[in-house]
Design a protein around this motif. Sequence first.
Motif, mmCIF file in Angstrom:
data_model
loop_
_atom_site.group_PDB
_atom_site.id
_atom_site.type_symbol
_atom_site.label_atom_id
_atom_site.label_comp_id
_atom_site.label_asym_id
_atom_site.label_seq_id
_atom_site.Cartn_x
_atom_site.Cartn_y
_atom_site.Cartn_z
ATOM 1 N N ASN A 76 0.891 -1.254 -0.029
ATOM 2 C CA ASN A 76 0.007 0.097 0.028
ATOM 3 C C ASN A 76 0.842 1.293 0.086
ATOM 4 O O ASN A 76 1.720 1.318 1.000
ATOM 5 N N PRO A 77 0.595 2.141 -1.069
ATOM 6 C CA PRO A 77 1.824 3.370 -1.173
ATOM 7 C C PRO A 77 1.364 4.271 -0.067
ATOM 8 O O PRO A 77 2.339 5.242 0.173
ATOM 9 N N PHE A 78 0.567 4.226 0.913
ATOM 10 C CA PHE A 78 -0.043 5.216 1.822
ATOM 11 C C PHE A 78 1.104 5.010 3.009
ATOM 12 O O PHE A 78 1.214 5.705 4.107
ATOM 13 N N TRP A 79 1.467 3.780 3.152
ATOM 14 C CA TRP A 79 2.390 3.360 4.407
ATOM 15 C C TRP A 79 3.498 4.166 4.687
ATOM 16 O O TRP A 79 4.210 4.482 3.456
ATOM 17 N N GLU A 80 3.681 4.770 5.862
ATOM 18 C CA GLU A 80 4.895 5.397 6.104
ATOM 19 C C GLU A 80 5.762 4.386 6.987
ATOM 20 O O GLU A 80 5.799 4.008 7.551
ATOM 21 N N LYS A 81 7.079 4.074 5.884
ATOM 22 C CA LYS A 81 7.777 2.931 6.237
ATOM 23 C C LYS A 81 8.725 3.034 7.613
ATOM 24 O O LYS A 81 9.160 2.026 8.154
ATOM 25 N N GLU A 82 8.868 4.374 8.169
ATOM 26 C CA GLU A 82 9.581 4.548 9.137
ATOM 27 C C GLU A 82 8.894 4.787 10.655
ATOM 28 O O GLU A 82 9.294 4.574 11.570
ATOM 29 N N THR A 83 7.702 4.345 10.483
ATOM 30 C CA THR A 83 6.629 4.179 11.702
ATOM 31 C C THR A 83 6.768 3.067 12.543
ATOM 32 O O THR A 83 7.123 1.873 11.703
ATOM 33 N N ALA A 84 6.511 3.136 13.676
ATOM 34 C CA ALA A 84 6.292 1.737 14.431
ATOM 35 C C ALA A 84 5.282 0.898 13.786
ATOM 36 O O ALA A 84 5.366 -0.249 13.922
ATOM 37 N N SER A 85 4.237 1.420 13.289
ATOM 38 C CA SER A 85 2.978 0.656 12.771
ATOM 39 C C SER A 85 3.653 -0.294 11.779
ATOM 40 O O SER A 85 3.283 -1.421 11.535
ATOM 41 N N TYR A 86 4.256 0.312 10.794
ATOM 42 C CA TYR A 86 4.900 -0.606 9.631
ATOM 43 C C TYR A 86 5.773 -1.671 10.057
ATOM 44 O O TYR A 86 5.668 -2.624 9.900
ATOM 45 N N ARG A 87 6.725 -1.241 11.052
ATOM 46 C CA ARG A 87 7.466 -2.302 11.699
ATOM 47 C C ARG A 87 6.642 -3.366 12.285
ATOM 48 O O ARG A 87 7.165 -4.477 12.335
ATOM 49 N N ASP A 88 5.732 -2.765 12.842
ATOM 50 C CA ASP A 88 4.919 -4.045 13.589
ATOM 51 C C ASP A 88 4.237 -4.821 12.783
ATOM 52 O O ASP A 88 4.168 -6.109 13.056
ATOM 53 N N VAL A 89 3.854 -4.435 11.525
ATOM 54 C CA VAL A 89 3.206 -5.377 10.624
ATOM 55 C C VAL A 89 4.331 -6.222 10.014
ATOM 56 O O VAL A 89 4.180 -7.722 10.055
ATOM 57 N N ILE A 90 5.568 -5.856 9.712
ATOM 58 C CA ILE A 90 6.522 -6.510 9.265
ATOM 59 C C ILE A 90 6.922 -7.548 10.049
ATOM 60 O O ILE A 90 7.162 -8.740 9.956
ATOM 61 N N ALA A 91 6.947 -7.279 11.448
ATOM 62 C CA ALA A 91 7.549 -7.973 12.490
ATOM 63 C C ALA A 91 6.284 -9.237 12.687
ATOM 64 O O ALA A 91 6.914 -10.515 12.756
ATOM 65 N N TRP A 92 5.183 -8.959 12.833
ATOM 66 C CA TRP A 92 4.148 -9.715 12.665
ATOM 67 C C TRP A 92 4.317 -11.029 11.520
ATOM 68 O O TRP A 92 3.935 -12.229 11.852
ATOM 69 N N LEU A 93 4.454 -10.770 10.382
ATOM 70 C CA LEU A 93 4.675 -11.276 9.270
ATOM 71 C C LEU A 93 5.929 -12.187 9.157
ATOM 72 O O LEU A 93 5.947 -13.373 8.676
ATOM 73 N N THR A 94 6.795 -11.685 10.025
ATOM 74 C CA THR A 94 8.243 -12.341 9.834
ATOM 75 C C THR A 94 8.506 -13.132 11.264
ATOM 76 O O THR A 94 9.567 -13.989 11.056
ATOM 77 N N ASP A 95 8.044 -12.757 12.119
ATOM 78 C CA ASP A 95 8.753 -13.567 13.439
ATOM 79 C C ASP A 95 8.092 -14.682 13.851
ATOM 80 O O ASP A 95 8.347 -15.409 14.920
ATOM 81 N N GLY A 96 7.154 -15.438 12.980
ATOM 82 C CA GLY A 96 6.522 -16.501 13.465
ATOM 83 C C GLY A 96 5.097 -16.437 14.019
ATOM 84 O O GLY A 96 4.315 -17.300 13.946
ATOM 85 N N ARG A 97 4.771 -15.305 14.311
ATOM 86 C CA ARG A 97 3.182 -15.239 14.956
ATOM 87 C C ARG A 97 2.346 -15.524 13.783
ATOM 88 O O ARG A 97 1.355 -16.129 14.080
#
Length: 238
Positions: free
Chosen positions: A187-208
Amino acid sequence: MAERMSGEIEGLYEVFGQVPRPLKVEGCAHCVAPDEDRPLLEGPVRGLSVDVLRRYATEALILWGGVPEFRYFLPRLLELAAENEFNWPDPEIVFGKLGRGRWTEWSDPERAAVRAFLTRWWETKVDDEDAWPDIGAVLCSLGLTGIDLVPFLDRWGRLGSSGAIRNLHEFVTTGVTWRTAGPKLGNPFWEKETASYRDVIAWLTDGRALTAVEQAFLAETQEEMLTLLDETHSALTR
């Protein structure tokens, strides 16, 4: 959606109904005509149409009006944006103005009403088999408000409905670009430096997310859902 969220919508109107009606909504002198705010201030805020609110919804807190005016119009803005009634601006733009307006610093009742609305919106959309706006837009919209996304992702991870399974499948197969360096949200509206973006990436990659899919697979009996879960699993393990 309106029926499923009626309590939360009414909560917004009740709390923000205490905000005084603006005498005028000042805008950029080069961008907003002197009387362009007149239709916004005619009649109750609940009755404002999409056409009347569309430009304000786009320019609020940027070229038109400040936080006091935004709080006055907020219930109607969120009510319409939650179902993408504007078409333009996109819901990400409207919900993102909550972050711009620093809603987490507002009064306790206002914060509680906004949080209840956002939580219920997610609950109705994450289990909706035909979610519109799509679940990726909803998640991005929530992220742009600055709310903590972890409880929302945890709720999704229950995968307790076919809608939640379908939405996760769609998100990981079409809303995420899987790269060697790590996934990227599309989604082009994401701000990649935010905690929200990092939280989604972490959820997708850390096993949850992967654990959620594996547990859902063990409990599922429908062949179609098993296929979607298998494809989701494959995407998450690339």
